[in-house]
Design an enzyme around this catalytic site. Structure first.
Site, PDB file in Angstrom:
ATOM      1  N   SER A  71       6.526  -1.880 -11.044  1.00  0.00           N
ATOM      2  CA  SER A  71       5.997  -3.515 -10.982  1.00  0.00           C
ATOM      3  C   SER A  71       6.075  -3.917  -9.595  1.00  0.00           C
ATOM      4  CB  SER A  71       7.405  -3.929 -11.815  1.00  0.00           C
ATOM      5  OG  SER A  71       7.313  -3.797 -13.110  1.00  0.00           O
TER       6      SER A  71
ATOM      7  N   ASP B 164       4.787 -14.447 -13.322  1.00  0.00           N
ATOM      8  CA  ASP B 164       5.516 -13.237 -12.881  1.00  0.00           C
ATOM      9  C   ASP B 164       5.226 -12.599 -11.612  1.00  0.00           C
ATOM     10  OD1 ASP B 164       7.740 -11.276 -13.057  1.00  0.00           O
ATOM     11  OD2 ASP B 164       6.559  -9.912 -14.339  1.00  0.00           O
TER      12      ASP B 164
ATOM     13  N   HIS C  87      10.029 -10.551 -11.530  1.00  0.00           N
ATOM     14  CA  HIS C  87      11.083  -9.972 -12.183  1.00  0.00           C
ATOM     15  C   HIS C  87      11.757  -8.945 -11.365  1.00  0.00           C
ATOM     16  CE1 HIS C  87       8.222  -6.889 -14.076  1.00  0.00           C
ATOM     17  NE2 HIS C  87       8.979  -6.085 -13.577  1.00  0.00           N
TER      18      HIS C  87
END
Length: 400
Positions: free
Chosen positions: A229, A145, A115
């Site tokens: 992230s 992901d 993402h």
């Protein structure tokens, strides 16, 4: 993905006041003070040494996304450095996002979250020594992901981070994150592993407004924020135990519950992306849940019965072809209609299945497309085995 946020700042203040109060009136023995100082110095040295060794291998990632592709997930930020919003900059041709990543091997491959880079038309890397270079996307796997980048420059002086065995991770282990929260590169936070074998929502849609789940995620209380992230979650030896992926917070800031993709899944996915540019995941084609007390009552089973209850079977799926059955009728238990008639999966390839997550984890990590597995099910109170040949997950377009 974002759950209720509970502020806990007051708890920290009260704990600090209580600790100060205990110190009044009694002088600590000198040897106790020396011992505490030694422990403190030892921990400080450990963290400093770990940071010095690991931080050069962690990269800050800045991406440019055409407005139509831009999103607002955990790793992405807008031009002002605050969490992005899909409606903030629609008048502009591009939005900008930031995340983290780390050196995976000596060939210049970098692991991050899908993402962070999904939909990007430009990816820039910044290392801890301010070296900057572009990167291209080698492959993206929305199901886990995860994504792999190829640095377009000389990365020989940046050592890949060692990958730990996430099966060896236990609750209480130290958890250390290094990343780029709020575009503050090289930020290190620490905490503990506060849970293991969690399931979290992935990016891949499974139809009917549902997403496939990612199994065996590591839960931590290490402070993570937008921009972390894709960065590494490390143990006290500086080994990667997971890739930081999402936080449980309605305001998208650290609330003490964060999740990382386990390192064993990271390794498997990264190797497949580097080799083939894609990953195929095994597909069974059912929806269900872990047995509840109400379902045990409705199905006339003992309260201690455990397993994965099949609520629905997708038409044409491997499960349907194998004859697996979903709930076809309902029984009212305590003013709630409970589906009945579905199979209860109690084992897969002779491995016990006590929760639905046990099944999804096994499929995700232990099987391949085309493999035939044995499901042991309870049907009408009798146990039987079903042979199922797994297919690849169908590609479903997400609804925008």
């Amino acid at each position: 993905m974002w759950n209720k946020f509970k502020q806990t700042g007051l708890v920290a203040v009260l704990a600090l006041m209580l600790g100060v109060g205990i110190g009044f009136g009694t002088a600590a023995p000198l040897n106790t003070v020396h011992s505490q100082t030694a422990v403190s110095d030892s921990e400080t040295d450990l963290l400093r040494n770990l940071y010095t060794k690991a931080n050069p291998s962690v990269v800050s990632i800045d991406v440019r996304l055409p407005t139509t592709a831009a999103g607002s997930l955990f790793g992405q930020q807008d031009q002002g450095g605050q969490p992005g919003s899909p409606n903030q900059q629609n008048a502009q041709p591009y939005q900008y996002a930031a995340g983290s990543g780390f050196m995976y091997d000596n060939a210049g491959h970098i692991v991050t979250n899908a993402h962070v880079v999904q939909g990007a038309d430009r990816v820039e890397l910044t290392f801890s020594d301010d070296t900057m270079m572009y990167a291209k996307v080698v492959g993206i796997d929305p199901d886990s992901d995860l994504a792999v980048l190829q640095a377009e420059g000389n990365t020989s002086k940046y050592a890949p981070l060692p990958i730990a065995d996430s099966e060896a991770v236990e609750v209480g282990d130290r958890a250390i994150a290094i990343g780029n929260p709020f575009q503050r590169s090289g930020t290190m936070t620490q905490g503990i592993v506060s849970g293991i074998h969690r399931s979290v929502d992935g990016l891949a849609p499974a139809g009917q407004n549902q997403s496939y789940t990612i199994p065996d995620a590591i839960q931590t209380d290490a402070a993570l924020n937008p921009g972390n992230s894709g960065g590494p979650l490390l143990n006290n030896q500086g080994q990667v135990i997971g890739v930081n992926e999402q936080i449980a917070s309605s305001v998208r800031q650290s609330s003490g519950v964060s999740f990382a993709i386990p390192s064993n899944l990271v390794k498997t996915t990264a190797e497949a992306l580097i080799k083939d540019g894609k990953v195929e995941h095994s597909w069974l084609g059912i929806s269900g849940n872990s047995l509840t007390l109400d379902e045990n009552t409705a199905l006339k089973l003992p309260d201690d019965t455990r397993g994965a209850y099949v609520l629905a079977v997708q038409q044409g799926s491997p499960a349907a072809q194998a004859g697996l059955k979903g709930g076809a009728s309902a029984r009212n238990i305590q003013n709630t209609d409970i589906p009945t008639g579905g199979d209860i999966i109690v084992a897969v390839d002779k491995q016990p299945v006590k929760h639905f997550d046990d099944l999804t984890s096994y499929l995700f990590t232990k099987t391949k497309v085309g493999q035939t597995i044995t499901l042991t099910v309870l049907r009408n109170g009798k146990q039987q085995d079903l042979q199922v040949t797994l297919a690849a997950r169908p590609q479903i377009q997400a609804n925008n």
